[in-house]
Design a protein around this motif. Structure first.
Motif, PDB file in Angstrom:
ATOM      1  N   SER A   1       0.999  -1.238  -0.116  1.00 39.44           N
ATOM      2  CA  SER A   1      -0.117  -0.004   0.163  1.00 39.44           C
ATOM      3  C   SER A   1       0.859   1.119   0.037  1.00 39.44           C
ATOM      4  CB  SER A   1      -1.024  -0.175   1.169  1.00 39.44           C
ATOM      5  OG  SER A   1      -1.719  -1.155   1.233  1.00 39.44           O
ATOM      6  N   LEU A   2       2.182   0.981  -0.002  1.00 41.92           N
ATOM      7  CA  LEU A   2       2.941   2.393  -0.015  1.00 41.92           C
ATOM      8  C   LEU A   2       2.772   3.316  -1.237  1.00 41.92           C
ATOM      9  CD1 LEU A   2       6.534   0.738   1.109  1.00 41.92           C
ATOM     10  CD2 LEU A   2       4.683   2.302   2.380  1.00 41.92           C
ATOM     11  N   GLY A   3       2.774   4.546  -0.760  1.00 41.77           N
ATOM     12  CA  GLY A   3       2.449   5.370  -2.033  1.00 41.77           C
ATOM     13  C   GLY A   3       1.114   5.574  -1.983  1.00 41.77           C
ATOM     14  N   LYS A   4       0.134   4.835  -1.487  1.00 39.80           N
ATOM     15  CA  LYS A   4      -1.375   4.967  -1.685  1.00 39.80           C
ATOM     16  C   LYS A   4      -2.000   5.525  -0.155  1.00 39.80           C
ATOM     17  CE  LYS A   4      -1.883   1.018  -4.552  1.00 39.80           C
ATOM     18  NZ  LYS A   4      -2.598  -0.330  -4.881  1.00 39.80           N
ATOM     19  N   THR A   5      -2.939   6.192  -0.348  1.00 45.37           N
ATOM     20  CA  THR A   5      -3.580   6.544   1.114  1.00 45.37           C
ATOM     21  C   THR A   5      -4.128   5.551   1.685  1.00 45.37           C
ATOM     22  OG1 THR A   5      -4.337   8.805  -0.013  1.00 45.37           O
ATOM     23  CG2 THR A   5      -5.503   8.066   1.976  1.00 45.37           C
ATOM     24  N   CYS A   6      -3.836   5.207   2.899  1.00 45.58           N
ATOM     25  CA  CYS A   6      -4.390   3.982   3.652  1.00 45.58           C
ATOM     26  C   CYS A   6      -4.403   4.358   5.060  1.00 45.58           C
ATOM     27  CB  CYS A   6      -3.320   3.007   3.347  1.00 45.58           C
ATOM     28  SG  CYS A   6      -3.941   1.356   4.096  1.00 45.58           S
ATOM     29  N   PHE A   7      -5.606   3.857   5.533  1.00 47.17           N
ATOM     30  CA  PHE A   7      -5.989   4.209   7.158  1.00 47.17           C
ATOM     31  C   PHE A   7      -6.289   2.954   7.741  1.00 47.17           C
ATOM     32  CE2 PHE A   7      -7.057   8.208   4.818  1.00 47.17           C
ATOM     33  CZ  PHE A   7      -6.152   9.146   5.701  1.00 47.17           C
ATOM     34  N   GLN A   8      -5.612   2.481   8.898  1.00 43.87           N
ATOM     35  CA  GLN A   8      -6.005   1.237   9.490  1.00 43.87           C
ATOM     36  C   GLN A   8      -5.821   1.605  11.046  1.00 43.87           C
ATOM     37  OE1 GLN A   8      -2.846  -1.140   8.203  1.00 43.87           O
ATOM     38  NE2 GLN A   8      -1.311  -0.692  10.109  1.00 43.87           N
ATOM     39  N   PHE A   9      -7.021   1.053  11.913  1.00 46.49           N
ATOM     40  CA  PHE A   9      -6.944   1.471  13.310  1.00 46.49           C
ATOM     41  C   PHE A   9      -7.033   0.133  14.159  1.00 46.49           C
ATOM     42  CE2 PHE A   9      -9.417   4.464  10.570  1.00 46.49           C
ATOM     43  CZ  PHE A   9      -8.559   5.475  10.640  1.00 46.49           C
ATOM     44  N   ARG A  10      -6.352   0.236  15.203  1.00 44.05           N
ATOM     45  CA  ARG A  10      -6.801  -1.055  16.306  1.00 44.05           C
ATOM     46  C   ARG A  10      -6.699  -0.272  17.636  1.00 44.05           C
ATOM     47  NH1 ARG A  10      -2.518  -3.221  18.991  1.00 44.05           N
ATOM     48  NH2 ARG A  10      -0.564  -2.635  18.309  1.00 44.05           N
ATOM     49  N   SER A  11      -7.300  -1.014  18.664  1.00 47.34           N
ATOM     50  CA  SER A  11      -7.108  -0.888  20.083  1.00 47.34           C
ATOM     51  C   SER A  11      -6.837  -2.084  20.785  1.00 47.34           C
ATOM     52  CB  SER A  11      -8.431  -0.297  20.631  1.00 47.34           C
ATOM     53  OG  SER A  11      -8.484   0.904  20.233  1.00 47.34           O
ATOM     54  N   PRO A  12      -6.095  -2.260  21.647  1.00 51.50           N
ATOM     55  CA  PRO A  12      -5.841  -3.524  22.421  1.00 51.50           C
ATOM     56  C   PRO A  12      -7.087  -4.219  22.905  1.00 51.50           C
ATOM     57  CG  PRO A  12      -4.591  -1.780  23.302  1.00 51.50           C
ATOM     58  CD  PRO A  12      -5.549  -0.964  22.469  1.00 51.50           C
ATOM     59  N   PRO A  13      -7.111  -5.507  22.926  1.00 51.71           N
ATOM     60  CA  PRO A  13      -8.237  -6.351  23.125  1.00 51.71           C
ATOM     61  C   PRO A  13      -8.720  -5.858  24.541  1.00 51.71           C
ATOM     62  CG  PRO A  13      -6.319  -7.758  22.193  1.00 51.71           C
ATOM     63  CD  PRO A  13      -5.802  -6.397  22.549  1.00 51.71           C
ATOM     64  N   SER A  14      -8.058  -5.456  25.475  1.00 47.81           N
ATOM     65  CA  SER A  14      -8.501  -4.857  26.797  1.00 47.81           C
ATOM     66  C   SER A  14      -9.687  -3.688  26.637  1.00 47.81           C
ATOM     67  CB  SER A  14      -7.596  -4.610  27.618  1.00 47.81           C
ATOM     68  OG  SER A  14      -6.685  -3.400  26.968  1.00 47.81           O
ATOM     69  N   TYR A  15      -9.734  -3.246  25.494  1.00 42.94           N
ATOM     70  CA  TYR A  15     -10.451  -2.119  25.482  1.00 42.94           C
ATOM     71  C   TYR A  15     -11.895  -2.485  25.343  1.00 42.94           C
ATOM     72  CZ  TYR A  15      -6.846   1.813  25.325  1.00 42.94           C
ATOM     73  OH  TYR A  15      -5.977   2.758  25.637  1.00 42.94           O
ATOM     74  N   ALA A  16     -12.154  -3.894  24.933  1.00 37.71           N
ATOM     75  CA  ALA A  16     -13.551  -4.254  25.171  1.00 37.71           C
ATOM     76  C   ALA A  16     -14.111  -3.944  26.411  1.00 37.71           C
ATOM     77  CB  ALA A  16     -13.354  -5.604  24.619  1.00 37.71           C
ATOM     78  N   ASN A  17     -13.243  -4.056  27.514  1.00 39.54           N
ATOM     79  CA  ASN A  17     -13.863  -3.580  28.658  1.00 39.54           C
ATOM     80  C   ASN A  17     -14.315  -2.281  28.851  1.00 39.54           C
ATOM     81  OD1 ASN A  17     -13.480  -6.445  30.010  1.00 39.54           O
ATOM     82  ND2 ASN A  17     -11.235  -6.056  29.679  1.00 39.54           N
ATOM     83  N   ILE A  18     -13.618  -1.173  28.238  1.00 44.08           N
ATOM     84  CA  ILE A  18     -14.047   0.007  28.381  1.00 44.08           C
ATOM     85  C   ILE A  18     -15.455   0.358  27.656  1.00 44.08           C
ATOM     86  CG2 ILE A  18     -13.576   2.314  27.083  1.00 44.08           C
ATOM     87  CD1 ILE A  18     -10.574   1.722  27.132  1.00 44.08           C
ATOM     88  N   LEU A  19     -15.828  -0.641  26.537  1.00 42.77           N
ATOM     89  CA  LEU A  19     -17.209  -0.487  26.090  1.00 42.77           C
ATOM     90  C   LEU A  19     -18.235  -1.152  27.119  1.00 42.77           C
ATOM     91  CD1 LEU A  19     -16.248  -1.954  22.459  1.00 42.77           C
ATOM     92  CD2 LEU A  19     -17.072   0.474  23.053  1.00 42.77           C
ATOM     93  N   LYS A  20     -17.699  -1.919  27.854  1.00 38.87           N
ATOM     94  CA  LYS A  20     -18.603  -2.718  28.675  1.00 38.87           C
ATOM     95  C   LYS A  20     -18.960  -1.773  29.895  1.00 38.87           C
ATOM     96  CE  LYS A  20     -21.006  -6.271  30.617  1.00 38.87           C
ATOM     97  NZ  LYS A  20     -22.368  -6.481  29.934  1.00 38.87           N
TER      98      LYS A  20
END
Length: 405
Positions: free
Chosen positions: A147-166
């Motif tokens: 994907s180099l040279g292209k516009t690309c966005f990717q996101f992640r949060s640690p698995p523990s952040y499921a507890n923030i939702l809860k």
């Protein structure tokens, strides 16, 4: 950061096992309603994808959600209202990204991330569009060397952040969107595992009908997106079949759907198929109307990163896009991209619309959800509803109340 993001690859299959096109049967959750619970605003939600457990949480009087009234009978016992009068209040928000790991994590590792908007969120059934995987670095990412040279966005949060939702009260999230596979199939699996471990249900994978029991009302929530790892929003006939199946299993059917173009220039809903970077993003009006015709009770849209119009179709509410709710170091908060809101809707067991409201919020830099004293969402959505749907558009009053025109 630019609001536009390229489509995720479509060739990775979803790896979670489904049984007969739906989730594995859940163990029945049993709860005993104690005298006086109504005064506490307590709601019953069965949560967790595997081995469901009964979960009680206080909804809070300020959120407007409470147990059905109970009436005394001769021996001092209490009875619930008639079945056709039972109702629940649900809340829903748009795109939600809690961090951009590993470099951008919120203070206190996310603790209290949603505190400033908690009063608007809390309801009998609290939902969000989880626009990122909850995973460790899998070594496989969408924005690879190719994907180099292209516009690309990717996101992640640690698995523990499921507890923030809860901890914030979210009972269910949809993972049907273009960022679900940002870190490959393994990242997708870790997301499902993290949510399940935290007791947050999810919906969206192919054939999945996610059900929750809320105050004696069974609710089915279906997630759709134009990708192979989700129920396909572009295949309307197959989507109709899934809605009919869900209607046989539940009292209410809720649609969460990733549809439409993206960006500040996509606030309007227009008839026909919408494309984004050459990708078919579905026919928002055609799809939404078809889902209600098939038995759905409400449609809640995502994807455009902006709020869109609301419409009443055959007495049922369609919110075409809930916009950006939170995007920590991930989403652009400038202009209309930062205008957001919490949708709150009360429905009866038979699907009758009782009331609704749009609580105005705003995503502020670097992507945090906050209440909006300027109430920009109300003005924006009311205007769009009138212009895009002159005959069927919802009316959003100055206090946020949603009613048919």
């Amino acid at each position: 950061m630019p609001p536009h993001r390229e489509p995720a690859p479509r060739d990775r299959p979803h790896s979670a096992t489904r049984q007969n096109g739906r989730t594995a049967p859940l163990t029945a959750a049993i709860a005993v309603l104690v005298l006086g619970a109504a005064a506490m605003g307590v709601a019953l939600v069965r949560s967790g994808s595997g081995g469901a457990t009964a979960q009680w949480f206080a909804t809070g009087a300020s959120a407007g959600a409470s147990m059905p009234p109970v009436a005394p009978v001769g021996d001092g016992a209490s009875v619930a209202p008639a079945a056709d009068q039972q109702e629940i209040t649900m809340s829903a928000v748009g795109d939600t990204i809690m961090s951009a790991a590993p470099n951008f994590l919120p203070p206190n590792n996310g603790k209290g991330f949603f505190d400033s908007v908690a009063s608007a969120l809390h309801s009998d059934l609290q939902m969000a569009n989880l626009e990122q995987p909850l995973t460790n670095d899998t070594g496989v990412s969408k924005c690879s060397a190719a994907s180099l040279g292209k516009t690309c966005f990717q996101f992640r949060s640690p698995p523990s952040y499921a507890n923030i939702l809860k901890q914030a009260g979210f009972s269910l999230v949809t993972i049907a969107n273009n960022h679900a596979l940002d870190f490959g199939a393994k990242g997708h699996e870790q997301t499902e595992e993290a949510l399940t471990d935290a007791g947050v249900k999810y919906t969206g994978p192919p054939g999945m009908i996610t059900t929750v029991d809320v105050k004696g009302i069974k609710v089915a929530v279906l997630g759709f997106a134009p990708y192979s790892w989700a129920n396909d929003v572009t295949n309307i006939s197959k989507a109709e079949d899934l809605v009919r199946q869900a209607k046989q299993q539940a009292d209410l059917v809720v649609i969460q759907v990733h549809m439409g173009g993206e960006g500040a220039d996509h606030t309007h809903v227009k008839p026909g198929t919408e494309l984004y970077l050459g990708e078919n993003r579905g026919d928002p009006i055609g799809f939404s109307h078809a889902m209600i015709d098939a038995g759905a009770d409400i449609v809640i849209g995502h994807s455009p990163h902006v709020l869109r119009a609301m419409e009443f179709y055959k007495g049922h509410l369609i919110a075409y896009s809930m916009g950006n709710f939170a995007g920590y170091h991930a989403l652009n908060s400038g202009g209309v991209l930062g205008v957001s809101g919490v949708l709150r809707v009360t429905l009866r067991k038979d699907g009758t619309f009782v009331s609704g409201s749009l609580v105005p919020t705003r995503m502020v830099s670097p992507g945090l959800p906050r209440m909006d004293p300027k109430k920009q969402a109300i003005t924006l959505v009311n205007g769009l509803s009138k212009s895009d749907f002159p005959r069927t558009g919802a009316h959003i009053a100055a206090n946020g109340a949603i009613t048919p025109s």
